[in-house]
Design a protein around this motif. Structure first.
Motif, PDB file in Angstrom:
ATOM      1  N   LEU A  33      41.456  90.575 124.357  1.00  0.00           N
ATOM      2  CA  LEU A  33      41.815  89.423 125.192  1.00  0.00           C
ATOM      3  C   LEU A  33      40.506  88.773 125.581  1.00  0.00           C
ATOM      4  O   LEU A  33      39.564  89.466 125.975  1.00  0.00           O
ATOM      5  CB  LEU A  33      42.562  89.854 126.453  1.00  0.00           C
ATOM      6  N   VAL A  36      40.811  84.839 129.454  1.00  0.00           N
ATOM      7  CA  VAL A  36      42.138  84.331 129.820  1.00  0.00           C
ATOM      8  C   VAL A  36      42.148  83.985 131.301  1.00  0.00           C
ATOM      9  O   VAL A  36      41.884  84.826 132.156  1.00  0.00           O
ATOM     10  CB  VAL A  36      43.234  85.379 129.517  1.00  0.00           C
ATOM     11  N   ILE A  48      55.622  85.215 127.848  1.00  0.00           N
ATOM     12  CA  ILE A  48      54.352  85.284 127.142  1.00  0.00           C
ATOM     13  C   ILE A  48      54.680  85.308 125.662  1.00  0.00           C
ATOM     14  O   ILE A  48      55.301  86.246 125.174  1.00  0.00           O
ATOM     15  CB  ILE A  48      53.556  86.538 127.548  1.00  0.00           C
ATOM     16  N   GLY A  50      53.808  84.515 121.439  1.00  0.00           N
ATOM     17  CA  GLY A  50      52.736  84.515 120.446  1.00  0.00           C
ATOM     18  C   GLY A  50      53.074  85.457 119.317  1.00  0.00           C
ATOM     19  O   GLY A  50      53.978  86.284 119.450  1.00  0.00           O
ATOM     20  N   LYS A  56      49.845  89.860 123.840  1.00  0.00           N
ATOM     21  CA  LYS A  56      50.924  89.682 124.826  1.00  0.00           C
ATOM     22  C   LYS A  56      51.159  90.954 125.625  1.00  0.00           C
ATOM     23  O   LYS A  56      51.156  90.947 126.859  1.00  0.00           O
ATOM     24  CB  LYS A  56      52.241  89.303 124.125  1.00  0.00           C
ATOM     25  N   LEU A  59      48.282  91.865 127.943  1.00  0.00           N
ATOM     26  CA  LEU A  59      48.237  91.080 129.175  1.00  0.00           C
ATOM     27  C   LEU A  59      49.238  91.636 130.194  1.00  0.00           C
ATOM     28  O   LEU A  59      48.929  91.794 131.380  1.00  0.00           O
ATOM     29  CB  LEU A  59      48.535  89.603 128.866  1.00  0.00           C
ATOM     30  N   LEU A 216      49.852  82.742 123.602  1.00  0.00           N
ATOM     31  CA  LEU A 216      48.605  83.422 123.229  1.00  0.00           C
ATOM     32  C   LEU A 216      48.484  83.497 121.715  1.00  0.00           C
ATOM     33  O   LEU A 216      49.487  83.592 121.012  1.00  0.00           O
ATOM     34  CB  LEU A 216      48.590  84.863 123.777  1.00  0.00           C
ATOM     35  N   ARG A 220      43.505  84.829 122.849  1.00  0.00           N
ATOM     36  CA  ARG A 220      43.108  83.681 123.664  1.00  0.00           C
ATOM     37  C   ARG A 220      44.335  82.951 124.180  1.00  0.00           C
ATOM     38  O   ARG A 220      45.366  82.900 123.506  1.00  0.00           O
ATOM     39  CB  ARG A 220      42.273  82.695 122.843  1.00  0.00           C
ATOM     40  N   LEU A 221      44.188  82.374 125.357  1.00  0.00           N
ATOM     41  CA  LEU A 221      45.247  81.533 125.899  1.00  0.00           C
ATOM     42  C   LEU A 221      45.173  80.175 125.219  1.00  0.00           C
ATOM     43  O   LEU A 221      44.166  79.479 125.296  1.00  0.00           O
ATOM     44  CB  LEU A 221      45.057  81.366 127.412  1.00  0.00           C
ATOM     45  N   ARG A 224      49.562  76.667 128.156  1.00  0.00           N
ATOM     46  CA  ARG A 224      50.189  77.170 129.381  1.00  0.00           C
ATOM     47  C   ARG A 224      50.973  76.011 129.970  1.00  0.00           C
ATOM     48  O   ARG A 224      50.422  75.172 130.683  1.00  0.00           O
ATOM     49  CB  ARG A 224      49.074  77.629 130.342  1.00  0.00           C
TER      50      ARG A 224
END
Lengths: 251, 238
Positions: A33, A36, A48, A50, A56, A59, A216, A220-221, A224
């Motif tokens: 991660l 973030v 979340i 991805g 995911k 996190l 994600l 990486r984010l 949002r």
């Protein structure tokens, strides 16, 4: 009214927003991660989203204190620590149920927290009823079907009447029928006022459940946004590709 | 060959005869055997189950050495255990004042020393394996370490039974330790295995073989009881 407010201080714990700042997780030299930063508010369901390997689950695990952060911070809006208190519950993709009855599985969770024994019966009965497990209360948990096991897994979280429930791909191992049941259950819990934060790689599921999206990719984010704008006007190329069903590749 | 076969059939009929006669001397010997070994298994389980679980779940200095010793002690020679317990309990030994030598209590102590490592080592492995499956889940539910240990012991209870009965099998069948610390005294410390050794030496092969057949039968009964209990439990539990 499902929440009978038996568990002390439940309503006094707000816990949200969850503030994540510059969160980084590094394992064996791999950055899983990276940087973030986000905030999760108290509206119904945050998904979340991805592809596999996006980070995911990681996190979510960070949010339940199951990982050591390499960098950055992750703060709930409360001073009450886990696991002593019952305001937060975590649901694994694959339930590990105890070798005892459905009811005894719920009793066990209550016994881990400082909850008056006099209230066990009413809490358990409510959780059984809400998850549709009433008929199965005395069955052995290990012989339940996959869908029933996941419902008990959720009941085990819900019995504590938590403020927040974190779910890691709760339907990944279920058939469409079982998935539909679990999704209905998640909606009910959210409507009752418990914050849901869940991960999924299933676009349709995100569409059905999410109020807002954390997208994600490769740790990486990427995006949002509220669910509606995510699906209707994705801001990034990666999100557009993901929604269009294309395979995402590297940088 | 024919002679040996004849011996067995004679011994077998003698065994049946002894059992159905409810021979009081024989019953006394069987009774003491069971009493000593069952008590030893209970005590060894009270020590070995939590010890094994703690070794699986807690990290502390010297754990590796204890585990290595435990595994080595699974195969302790009973006579050596008997000798050490003998030295400790003998008149001039550190616990000599208790006057326990040549009593059933001494035999229980020796058997506890013999089988605690077996139960502890098997428990450790069982809990270690189960912990892989349960650890994160229990932690996420909010279980603290001591509670986790109790939960895992209960969750693996059917597997742990195997270790406990391996201990019982070793205790009921061993002769070296009980012979040294018990002394094979008639009506006091004579158990099946020491009686078999004695009768063989005296030349009463028939009685010795009869006792042997009874010993094996008891082991078989215990084993099959355990296996069917375990089987029934598994049917319900997994």
């Amino acid at each position: 009214m499902l929440h009978t407010n038996i568990i002390a201080n439940m309503n006094e714990v707000n816990a949200l927003p969850l503030q994540v700042k510059n969160l980084q997780i590094t394992k064996n030299g791999n950055v899983l991660l990276k940087d973030v930063t986000l905030s999760i508010e108290s509206n119904n369901v945050t998904v979340i989203l991805g592809p596999n390997g996006a980070g995911k689950s990681l996190l979510l695990r960070c949010a339940h204190g199951l990982e050591n952060l390499s960098k950055g911070s992750l703060m709930w809006n409360t001073n009450i620590p886990q696991p002593q208190q019952s305001w937060r519950a975590y649901i694994f993709q694959k339930p590990v149920l105890l070798r005892r009855s459905v009811r005894a599985n719920l009793e066990y969770v209550l016994s881990l927290h400082s909850i008056n024994k006099a209230n066990y019966a009413s809490l358990i009965d409510a959780a059984l009823k809400n998850t549709g497990l009433g008929q199965l209360a005395d069955r052995n948990a290990r012989v339940l079907s996959g869908g029933e096991q996941q419902r008990l897994n959720i009941a085990r979280a819900w019995v504590l009447q938590p403020r927040v429930i974190l779910l890691d791909e709760p339907t990944a191992e279920l058939d469409p029928n079982g998935t539909a049941g679990i999704e209905r259950l998640i909606m009910t819990i959210a409507q009752e006022g418990t914050k849901i934060i869940m991960s999924t790689h299933d676009l349709g599921q995100a569409h059905r459940l999410a109020n807002d999206i954390v997208f994600l990719h490769q740790g990486r984010l990427i995006e949002r946004t509220p669910a509606q704008s995510f699906f209707e006007q994705p801001q990034t190329k990666m999100a557009q590709d993901f929604i269009a069903g294309k395979l995402l590749n590297g940088e | 060959m024919v002679f040996v076969l004849n011996d067995f059939s004679q011994a077998f009929s003698k065994a049946i005869q002894l059992i159905f006669q409810l021979d009081p001397a024989l019953l006394e010997i069987i009774g003491l055997s069971l009493r000593v070994s069952i008590t030893a298994v209970l005590i060894a389980s009270l020590i070995g189950l939590p010890l094994g679980a703690a070794l699986a779940l807690y990290k502390f200095y010297g754990r590796g050495i204890i585990v290595a010793l435990l595994n080595a002690f699974m195969g302790l020679p009973p006579v050596v255990v008997g000798l050490v317990v003998y030295l400790i309990l003998s008149r001039s030994g550190p616990l000599g004042v208790l006057g326990l030598l040549f009593t059933p209590t001494a035999m229980i102590i020796a058997q506890v020393c013999l089988i605690t490592p077996i139960i502890a080592a098997l428990t450790r492995q069982t809990i270690l394996d189960a912990n892989v499956e349960y650890h994160e889940q229990l932690r996420a539910l909010g279980a603290k370490a001591s509670r986790m240990m109790k939960t895992l012991l209960w969750e693996t209870r059917f597997s742990l039974m195997t270790g406990v009965f391996a201990g019982f099998g070793r205790a009921i069948a061993e002769v070296g330790a009980v012979l040294i610390v018990g002394g094979n005294i008639n009506h006091a410390t004579r158990v099946m295995t020491t009686a078999i050794a004695l009768e063989t030496r005296k030349g009463d092969i028939e009685l010795a073989l009869a006792l042997g057949i009874i010993l094996i039968t008891i082991s078989l009964i215990v084993t099959s009881l355990v296996m069917s209990a375990k089987h029934a439990a598994y049917q319900y539990h997994s």
